[in-house]
Design a protein around this motif. Structure first.
Motif, PDB file in Angstrom:
ATOM      1  N   UNK A 148       3.724   1.824   3.064  1.00  0.00           N
ATOM      2  CA  UNK A 148       4.740   2.833   2.368  1.00  0.00           C
ATOM      3  C   UNK A 148       4.301   4.189   2.687  1.00  0.00           C
ATOM      4  N   UNK A 149       4.618   5.056   3.498  1.00  0.00           N
ATOM      5  CA  UNK A 149       4.350   6.500   3.749  1.00  0.00           C
ATOM      6  C   UNK A 149       2.833   6.464   3.801  1.00  0.00           C
ATOM      7  N   UNK A 150       2.032   5.984   4.803  1.00  0.00           N
ATOM      8  CA  UNK A 150       0.839   6.207   4.808  1.00  0.00           C
ATOM      9  C   UNK A 150       0.030   7.645   5.326  1.00  0.00           C
ATOM     10  N   UNK A 151      -0.750   7.980   4.554  1.00  0.00           N
ATOM     11  CA  UNK A 151      -1.381   9.353   4.783  1.00  0.00           C
ATOM     12  C   UNK A 151      -2.290   9.167   5.670  1.00  0.00           C
ATOM     13  N   UNK A 152      -1.990   9.072   6.811  1.00  0.00           N
ATOM     14  CA  UNK A 152      -2.848   8.863   8.172  1.00  0.00           C
ATOM     15  C   UNK A 152      -2.520   9.369   9.288  1.00  0.00           C
ATOM     16  N   UNK A 153      -3.219  10.553   9.406  1.00  0.00           N
ATOM     17  CA  UNK A 153      -3.169  11.813  10.473  1.00  0.00           C
ATOM     18  C   UNK A 153      -3.522  11.060  11.810  1.00  0.00           C
ATOM     19  N   UNK A 194       0.829  -1.172   0.240  1.00  0.00           N
ATOM     20  CA  UNK A 194       0.128  -0.061  -0.053  1.00  0.00           C
ATOM     21  C   UNK A 194       0.755   1.350  -0.132  1.00  0.00           C
ATOM     22  N   UNK A 195       0.698   2.135  -0.851  1.00  0.00           N
ATOM     23  CA  UNK A 195       1.648   3.462  -1.005  1.00  0.00           C
ATOM     24  C   UNK A 195       0.430   4.611  -0.735  1.00  0.00           C
ATOM     25  N   UNK A 196       1.033   5.380   0.276  1.00  0.00           N
ATOM     26  CA  UNK A 196       0.329   6.557   0.667  1.00  0.00           C
ATOM     27  C   UNK A 196      -1.100   6.123   1.268  1.00  0.00           C
ATOM     28  N   UNK A 197      -1.986   6.832   0.275  1.00  0.00           N
ATOM     29  CA  UNK A 197      -3.529   6.623   0.265  1.00  0.00           C
ATOM     30  C   UNK A 197      -3.984   5.174   0.253  1.00  0.00           C
ATOM     31  N   UNK A 198      -3.117   4.443  -0.468  1.00  0.00           N
ATOM     32  CA  UNK A 198      -3.273   2.658  -0.521  1.00  0.00           C
ATOM     33  C   UNK A 198      -2.968   1.908   0.909  1.00  0.00           C
ATOM     34  N   UNK A 199      -1.847   2.830   1.344  1.00  0.00           N
ATOM     35  CA  UNK A 199      -1.328   2.115   2.605  1.00  0.00           C
ATOM     36  C   UNK A 199      -2.385   2.297   3.705  1.00  0.00           C
ATOM     37  N   UNK A 200      -3.078   3.492   3.842  1.00  0.00           N
ATOM     38  CA  UNK A 200      -4.201   3.735   4.778  1.00  0.00           C
ATOM     39  C   UNK A 200      -5.438   2.753   4.516  1.00  0.00           C
ATOM     40  N   UNK A 201      -5.594   2.369   3.204  1.00  0.00           N
ATOM     41  CA  UNK A 201      -6.672   1.593   2.999  1.00  0.00           C
ATOM     42  C   UNK A 201      -6.209   0.161   3.493  1.00  0.00           C
ATOM     43  N   UNK A 202      -4.709  -0.405   3.499  1.00  0.00           N
ATOM     44  CA  UNK A 202      -4.179  -1.408   4.013  1.00  0.00           C
ATOM     45  C   UNK A 202      -4.390  -1.388   5.319  1.00  0.00           C
ATOM     46  N   UNK A 204      -3.033  -5.093  17.440  1.00  0.00           N
ATOM     47  CA  UNK A 204      -3.125  -6.371  17.780  1.00  0.00           C
ATOM     48  C   UNK A 204      -3.568  -7.394  16.740  1.00  0.00           C
ATOM     49  N   UNK A 205      -3.337  -6.822  15.204  1.00  0.00           N
ATOM     50  CA  UNK A 205      -3.609  -7.731  14.163  1.00  0.00           C
ATOM     51  C   UNK A 205      -2.419  -8.638  14.040  1.00  0.00           C
ATOM     52  N   UNK A 206      -3.067  -9.968  13.245  1.00  0.00           N
ATOM     53  CA  UNK A 206      -2.354 -10.771  13.106  1.00  0.00           C
ATOM     54  C   UNK A 206      -1.505 -10.577  11.672  1.00  0.00           C
ATOM     55  N   UNK A 207      -2.183  -9.658  10.892  1.00  0.00           N
ATOM     56  CA  UNK A 207      -1.313  -9.346   9.593  1.00  0.00           C
ATOM     57  C   UNK A 207       0.126  -8.574   9.940  1.00  0.00           C
ATOM     58  N   UNK A 208       0.987  -9.208   9.299  1.00  0.00           N
ATOM     59  CA  UNK A 208       2.575  -8.480   9.469  1.00  0.00           C
ATOM     60  C   UNK A 208       2.320  -7.249   8.517  1.00  0.00           C
ATOM     61  N   UNK A 209       2.673  -6.116   9.439  1.00  0.00           N
ATOM     62  CA  UNK A 209       2.685  -4.827   9.029  1.00  0.00           C
ATOM     63  C   UNK A 209       4.059  -4.267   9.016  1.00  0.00           C
ATOM     64  N   UNK A 210       4.554  -4.095   7.682  1.00  0.00           N
ATOM     65  CA  UNK A 210       5.982  -3.445   7.353  1.00  0.00           C
ATOM     66  C   UNK A 210       6.051  -1.776   7.276  1.00  0.00           C
ATOM     67  N   UNK A 211       5.931  -0.979   8.325  1.00  0.00           N
ATOM     68  CA  UNK A 211       6.011   0.366   7.897  1.00  0.00           C
ATOM     69  C   UNK A 211       7.220   0.663   7.061  1.00  0.00           C
ATOM     70  N   UNK A 212       7.106   1.571   5.849  1.00  0.00           N
ATOM     71  CA  UNK A 212       8.252   1.870   4.851  1.00  0.00           C
ATOM     72  C   UNK A 212       8.197   3.315   4.686  1.00  0.00           C
TER      73      UNK A 212
END
Length: 288
Positions: free
Chosen positions: A133-138, A108-116, A226-234
């Protein structure tokens, strides 16, 4: 519409399809073979925006890209309606469920990352690993920073309304740390001219997707942690540390207690440095 029962679909030549969802019809594109990898593009990007990145990943993954509802070929039943981030996440859930029974991979890139992030919080079993990747998530930031950056997004909307794309484009580039006077790209990229389709997508992105971010009050940080999804901030290696989206990635890493991964290029490294970006992404997804 085709459907696979595992994430190891043998899709080689690019194919396209349409998935009906409540209030819209989603256009999507599949290319490659191997585990299913969804790329949720940033900004005005549609299914074709990451075509160079896809070409470097299709030998190892079945790469799925799509037009978010409101963009390009993803028709809205109510044109001009703002889609919430929860609705965008449900679109992705339905799209993945139509193609595989197994957890997918996601960039997920920017806006796509927030959806993710919304998807990982609400449906943790749908995605095994999410590179955000660089989520636009204030909503990831302290209250004062969140209010300031939401106001910045609203100001960019006003610039677009009064001056159009020509006025707002350089301001958005400045906000995400892109120096338009010194472009840095890999050679041989597929031309992506600012044609009528991209201009329409950009207008929808600024008017409606910015509003979705500003109005978002549903990102559940407790569920995300707490999610079981592995999240990698980028982050992009060239993105300045003061940039809002990079600070969101840092806040995400702090929330999850994990490290940040650096990718080639800046905020749009997936389109400006697709070969090098794909190499980092491939290593991350295939590491034991």
């Amino acid at each position: 519409m085709s459907r696979t029962t595992t994430t190891t679909a043998a899709t080689t030549a690019a194919t396209t399809g349409t998935l009906p969802v409540p209030g819209a019809a989603l256009h999507y594109r599949l290319e490659g073979s191997g585990p299913l990898l969804l790329i949720a593009q940033s900004g005005e990007g549609d299914a074709d925006r990451s075509i160079d990145l896809v070409s470097h990943l299709a030998g190892d993954f079945t790469v799925l890209t799509y037009d978010r509802r409101g963009l390009s070929r993803s028709r809205l039943d109510e044109p001009g309606r703002t889609t919430s981030l929860d609705e965008h996440a449900e679109d992705v859930r339905r799209l993945l469920a139509s193609l595989t029974d197994e957890p997918a991979l996601m960039l997920g890139c920017s806006f796509g990352a927030v959806i993710g992030l919304h998807l990982a919080a609400r449906h943790p079993g749908r995605v095994a690993t999410l590179v955000a990747h660089e989520p636009v998530a204030p909503r990831l930031l302290p209250a004062a920073d969140r209010v300031r950056h939401e106001a910045e997004l609203a100001e960019l909307q006003e610039i677009h309304r009064s001056g159009g794309l020509g006025a707002v484009f350089p301001e958005i580039a400045r906000a995400v740390g892109i120096d338009l006077s010194r472009p840095d790209t890999e050679p041989g990229l597929t031309p992506q001219p600012m044609d009528d389709r991209r201009r329409a997508n950009f207008a929808y992105f600024v008017e409606h997707d910015f509003s979705a971010v500003i109005q978002d009050a549903t990102l559940d940080l407790r569920a995300l942690a707490a999610t079981t999804t592995r999240i990698v901030p980028a982050v992009g290696a060239a993105t300045p540390s003061t940039v809002f989206d990079r600070r969101c990635a840092t806040a995400l890493a702090d929330l999850l207690g994990t490290e940040i991964r650096s990718f080639p290029g800046g905020h749009n490294g997936n389109t400006t440095h697709p070969r090098a970006y794909a190499a980092v992404l491939r290593a991350l997804f295939t590491a034991p």
